[in-house]
Design an enzyme around this catalytic site. Sequence first.
Site, PDB file in Angstrom:
ATOM      1  CB  ALA A   1     -14.639 -11.663   1.668  1.00  0.00           C
TER       2      ALA A   1
ATOM      3  NE  ARG B   1      -3.236   1.390  -3.946  1.00  0.00           N
ATOM      4  CZ  ARG B   1      -4.351   0.897  -3.413  1.00  0.00           C
ATOM      5  NH1 ARG B   1      -4.292  -0.129  -2.586  1.00  0.00           N
ATOM      6  NH2 ARG B   1      -5.513   1.430  -3.703  1.00  0.00           N
TER       7      ARG B   1
ATOM      8  CG  HIS C   1      -4.118   0.677   2.139  1.00  0.00           C
ATOM      9  ND1 HIS C   1      -5.204   1.228   2.790  1.00  0.00           N
ATOM     10  CD2 HIS C   1      -4.583   0.242   0.941  1.00  0.00           C
ATOM     11  CE1 HIS C   1      -6.281   1.140   2.002  1.00  0.00           C
ATOM     12  NE2 HIS C   1      -5.927   0.528   0.895  1.00  0.00           N
TER      13      HIS C   1
END
Length: 637
Positions: free
Chosen positions: A44, A330, A401
Amino acid sequence: MQLDAKVPGGILAEKWDRQRFELGLISPANRKKFDIIVIGTGLAGSSASATLAELGYNVKAFCLQDSPRRAHSIAAQGGINAAKNYANDGDSIWRLFYDTIKGGDFRSREANVYRLAQLSNNIIDHCVAQGIPFARDYGGLLANRSFGGAQVSRTFYARGQTGQQLLVGAFSALMRQVAAGKVTLFSRREMMELVVINGQARGIVTRNMITGEIETHAADAVILATGGYGNVFFLSTNAMTCNVTAILRAYKKGAFFANPCFIQIHPTCIPVHGTYQSKLTLMSESLRNDGRIWVPRNSVDTRSPHQIPGSDRDYFLENKYPAFGNLVPRDVASRNAKEQCDMGKGVGETGLAVYLDFEDAIKRDGKEEISKKYGNLFQMYEKITGDNPYEIPMRIYPAVHYTMGGLWVDYNLMTTVPGLFALGEANFSDHGANRLGASALMQGLADGYFIIPYTIGEYFAGTGLNKITDKHPAFRAAVQEVNSRTNKLLSIKGTRTVDDFHRELGSVLWEYCGMSRNENGLLKAQKLIQQLREEFWKNVIVPGSERDFNQSLEKAGRVADFLEFGDLMIVDALARKESCGCHFNEAYQTEENEAKRDDENFCHVAAWEYAGNGIKPLFHKEKLIFENVELTQRSYR
């Protein structure tokens, strides 16, 4: 304060085009008059710095590392999503939009997510033009594979090094602008304070991590692209330097923090192997394309995996979710793996692992074909564990994560502080309560290459900005704040190390605000964190001096911020009385033990305003309006 997301009206598919047309513009000749600070040089930050400089703005880019190429984006393995439909299996921009909204359990803005799906195709074209070595099929076309939460193949990849290759492209674009003199790069700098003048973000205070020198920088706008705060849990898949400091400083200067308790648990990580382990290692979600996840059917079965026949194996994801199998999102995969281990069916020495087995795939496709897809991942696993995954099933377990929470931003990516923008993982905007795999890289590059170059011009065109230098009294006051905080840390001279406090904080959060939570546990965690924070400021030991290369001081500052932020996470988790995405409150579940949302009362973004040290933050909400998708109970069966 009324939150205004500034989402344009009209048809969903036309909102971004309409917004781009209606945004104010800065002419090429005038762009050189504006100075922009960008904190962070991951996907980014690097893409934003490069693109803004290419447009003619003057950019200062800051990173913790010695080179932008060491940003944590380099660690992303599996791929980046785009709705190209190269596999001709029914994908579309709308399907990518819907999968992302559904994957986030309907807790993200429709307009932002649709824009992300639209821009996904531009990202792939741009990256191919940069020379990113995406995998290709036998005919030379770009290859795709599947990821969790989707029934189509839309993930572009470069073996298990996709983040690294994409960052090389963004880094190259950035360094081109450094060479052209449009970007000034400041490496080994840590942002210590945000400077707000007349209600506008006008600069930062940094610490030179080599010399310890405190530096000030003024600008017309500040962009935070500093990643996520997963390391608040101590053990995570994040790089060791990932922290919450920059966005917490912004929060304390008026930027609202959205959904801070929304964190992502990744199901395929190498399990914890020791008490004093400092981080965890991710195994790419792409492995679930060919690997089969299972545990022994009998909890007392201690045989080696090759001695357990298929009839004695429980392929629990395939059995429970036949439509998606091992490629459920997930959060679903993680929760089910934990459930199996809680039932006593976990494998390995600790019992906190399940098998990820490639035996069937190797028999079907051959070792060479599996190596082409995942070879570097298999090598990494073997180096860390000593086991050869071609011969012995991997052992995996869920771990922290990614963070979906972050600074609240409007459709233009601006926070509640005018002139302060947040990109990528530092903002909350696109992933709701659970990020689908291969969408983080997509968001970071969309924000940097294709959104902020338009929206920052709107801010400059419509805002009066007086010329300000770092001689302004606000900079002196900010420097005093930084020095006071530093001197306090160095003066305590207690008996407990920074890592000791951090490890305990992480343990509390993982136990009570991790994969599963309940009100009693959250209230207990709140007290424990408050006690730990009080002890930290009385008993931490920070050796060394402030004007020196002092990594202990760096850690201490970050852990102090984690302790403060941990309390905010608990406040947010207590306020959200529902289960959604990865955030499983035991009091709110379906008959099948799945997450149960409360759309009537909690279909909103929770945005928190800093009210002062030790004072409960003020709650604001942005109601989420769904005009194009139906709010349904998520099902992947």
